[in-house]
Design a protein around this motif. Sequence first.
Motif, mmCIF file in Angstrom:
data_model
loop_
_atom_site.group_PDB
_atom_site.id
_atom_site.type_symbol
_atom_site.label_atom_id
_atom_site.label_comp_id
_atom_site.label_asym_id
_atom_site.label_seq_id
_atom_site.Cartn_x
_atom_site.Cartn_y
_atom_site.Cartn_z
ATOM 1 N N GLY A 1 20.113 26.199 68.167
ATOM 2 C CA GLY A 1 19.136 25.979 67.113
ATOM 3 C C GLY A 1 19.851 25.859 65.782
ATOM 4 O O GLY A 1 20.892 25.214 65.674
ATOM 5 N N ARG A 2 19.301 26.484 64.756
ATOM 6 C CA ARG A 2 19.900 26.387 63.434
ATOM 7 C C ARG A 2 21.238 27.129 63.386
ATOM 8 O O ARG A 2 21.336 28.273 63.833
ATOM 9 C CB ARG A 2 18.952 26.970 62.380
ATOM 10 C CG ARG A 2 19.501 26.858 60.958
ATOM 11 C CD ARG A 2 18.557 27.491 59.964
ATOM 12 N NE ARG A 2 19.193 27.665 58.666
ATOM 13 C CZ ARG A 2 18.720 28.408 57.687
ATOM 14 N NH1 ARG A 2 17.573 29.054 57.857
ATOM 15 N NH2 ARG A 2 19.370 28.520 56.547
ATOM 16 N N VAL A 3 22.246 26.461 62.847
ATOM 17 C CA VAL A 3 23.579 27.048 62.691
ATOM 18 C C VAL A 3 23.982 26.926 61.230
ATOM 19 O O VAL A 3 23.901 25.849 60.636
ATOM 20 C CB VAL A 3 24.608 26.338 63.593
ATOM 21 C CG1 VAL A 3 26.027 26.816 63.283
ATOM 22 C CG2 VAL A 3 24.284 26.571 65.063
ATOM 23 N N GLU A 4 24.418 28.018 60.636
ATOM 24 C CA GLU A 4 24.767 28.025 59.222
ATOM 25 C C GLU A 4 26.229 27.669 58.966
ATOM 26 O O GLU A 4 26.555 27.072 57.939
ATOM 27 C CB GLU A 4 24.459 29.394 58.619
ATOM 28 C CG GLU A 4 22.966 29.726 58.643
ATOM 29 C CD GLU A 4 22.643 31.034 57.949
ATOM 30 O OE1 GLU A 4 23.586 31.836 57.729
ATOM 31 O OE2 GLU A 4 21.465 31.252 57.629
ATOM 32 N N LYS A 5 27.104 28.045 59.894
ATOM 33 C CA LYS A 5 28.533 27.842 59.671
ATOM 34 C C LYS A 5 29.248 27.890 61.005
ATOM 35 O O LYS A 5 28.844 28.611 61.918
ATOM 36 C CB LYS A 5 29.066 28.945 58.746
ATOM 37 C CG LYS A 5 30.530 28.871 58.376
ATOM 38 C CD LYS A 5 30.872 30.021 57.440
ATOM 39 C CE LYS A 5 32.311 30.020 57.003
ATOM 40 N NZ LYS A 5 32.621 31.149 56.088
ATOM 41 N N ILE A 6 30.329 27.113 61.107
ATOM 42 C CA ILE A 6 31.154 27.101 62.318
ATOM 43 C C ILE A 6 32.619 27.253 61.915
ATOM 44 O O ILE A 6 33.080 26.617 60.957
ATOM 45 C CB ILE A 6 30.952 25.800 63.122
ATOM 46 C CG1 ILE A 6 29.519 25.752 63.678
ATOM 47 C CG2 ILE A 6 31.974 25.688 64.254
ATOM 48 C CD1 ILE A 6 29.161 24.436 64.339
ATOM 49 N N VAL A 7 33.332 28.097 62.635
ATOM 50 C CA VAL A 7 34.762 28.298 62.420
ATOM 51 C C VAL A 7 35.491 28.003 63.730
ATOM 52 O O VAL A 7 35.065 28.454 64.796
ATOM 53 C CB VAL A 7 35.064 29.742 61.968
ATOM 54 C CG1 VAL A 7 36.560 29.968 61.823
ATOM 55 C CG2 VAL A 7 34.354 30.046 60.655
ATOM 56 N N VAL A 8 36.578 27.240 63.655
ATOM 57 C CA VAL A 8 37.398 26.926 64.827
ATOM 58 C C VAL A 8 38.739 27.643 64.689
ATOM 59 O O VAL A 8 39.429 27.501 63.669
ATOM 60 C CB VAL A 8 37.606 25.409 64.987
ATOM 61 C CG1 VAL A 8 38.502 25.120 66.193
ATOM 62 C CG2 VAL A 8 36.263 24.694 65.138
ATOM 63 N N LEU A 9 39.100 28.413 65.712
ATOM 64 C CA LEU A 9 40.319 29.216 65.717
ATOM 65 C C LEU A 9 41.129 28.934 66.974
ATOM 66 O O LEU A 9 40.560 28.618 68.027
ATOM 67 C CB LEU A 9 39.973 30.708 65.676
ATOM 68 C CG LEU A 9 39.031 31.181 64.568
ATOM 69 C CD1 LEU A 9 38.599 32.619 64.823
ATOM 70 C CD2 LEU A 9 39.695 31.054 63.208
ATOM 71 N N VAL A 10 42.439 29.077 66.865
ATOM 72 C CA VAL A 10 43.339 28.907 68.011
ATOM 73 C C VAL A 10 44.210 30.153 68.121
ATOM 74 O O VAL A 10 44.957 30.490 67.193
ATOM 75 C CB VAL A 10 44.207 27.640 67.862
ATOM 76 C CG1 VAL A 10 45.179 27.524 69.027
ATOM 77 C CG2 VAL A 10 43.328 26.399 67.798
ATOM 78 N N ASP A 11 44.132 30.841 69.236
ATOM 79 C CA ASP A 11 44.787 32.136 69.399
ATOM 80 C C ASP A 11 46.277 32.108 69.096
ATOM 81 O O ASP A 11 46.796 32.965 68.384
ATOM 82 C CB ASP A 11 44.604 32.643 70.829
ATOM 83 C CG ASP A 11 43.180 33.035 71.159
ATOM 84 O OD1 ASP A 11 42.246 32.382 70.648
ATOM 85 O OD2 ASP A 11 42.986 33.983 71.944
ATOM 86 N N ARG A 12 46.994 31.141 69.662
ATOM 87 C CA ARG A 12 48.459 31.198 69.680
ATOM 88 C C ARG A 12 49.126 30.208 68.733
ATOM 89 O O ARG A 12 50.326 29.979 68.834
ATOM 90 C CB ARG A 12 48.966 30.995 71.115
ATOM 91 C CG ARG A 12 48.457 32.072 72.073
ATOM 92 C CD ARG A 12 48.870 31.799 73.495
ATOM 93 N NE ARG A 12 48.235 32.757 74.416
ATOM 94 C CZ ARG A 12 48.175 32.594 75.728
ATOM 95 N NH1 ARG A 12 48.725 31.519 76.287
ATOM 96 N NH2 ARG A 12 47.570 33.503 76.486
ATOM 97 N N ASN A 13 48.368 29.621 67.820
ATOM 98 C CA ASN A 13 48.994 28.795 66.789
ATOM 99 C C ASN A 13 49.572 29.689 65.698
ATOM 100 O O ASN A 13 49.024 30.762 65.411
ATOM 101 C CB ASN A 13 47.963 27.857 66.148
ATOM 102 C CG ASN A 13 48.045 26.443 66.701
ATOM 103 O OD1 ASN A 13 48.728 26.182 67.690
ATOM 104 N ND2 ASN A 13 47.339 25.532 66.058
#
Length: 249
Positions: free
Chosen positions: A69-81
């Motif tokens: 449904g409604r999403v206010e913010k998205i963050v993309v992360l990479v564990d081993r970078n």
Amino acid sequence: MALAVGHSAASDTLTGGDPLGSMQWPDLKRQFFESNATTEFDARIKVTVPLFAEDAMNVPVSFDASALGRVEKIVVLVDRNPIRKVLEFIPGRAKPSLNFRFKLEQASPIRVAALTPDGVWHVGYAFIEASGGGCTVPGATRADGSWPQTLNKVASRVFDEKASRRDTRLRVQVSHPMDTGLVSGIPAFYIEELVLQDGDKAVLARLYPFEPISENPLFSFDFDQPPKGPMSLQGRDNNGNRINAKVGN
């Protein structure tokens, strides 16, 4: 049997219950979410990646959190970078979905965390195998010296369903070396902000890329309805260079 249960409990303690069993996940939570934040793994976020990163400097990723449904913010992360945060995305009037490419240093989980209005971070995930090295080598335009001639030039294209004029996709590409700062003698140099606006200057979406985004970044934004044109893309990089272009024409 008791030993197996004990081992599982110990593993959950080390990984914070991560479905991928990554011991980096608890540290990611501490680093990128507030201490009182609620996070939950959620299969409704679809994360699509290749099984193996053939080109570690250009790993394609797509995600779709529309089922939340409604999403206010998205963050993309990479564990081993070495640089774990890849981007932040505020969908606004766009769908909470995005296609892009990034640099991957080694095989790693990738996380897509979506914040809903109730304050919960819903976390989708996938695992990418890789031979690695994507964050610590110069890009092609940096290596051949051509980047100053094309810096911050923008190309774009709109795709839509002609019959219904729905399900519109805007693809934009910005020419930029996106240097991570991890190559000897080359400081970090990357796009910090992109703002997509409609013809009335209303903000459609905001995007905050970080160093791991691939050279000459390409982003695809999705909309339920075609935005009012002509659209524009505004932005800046960390050296103060501006981005200003009409898009989708």
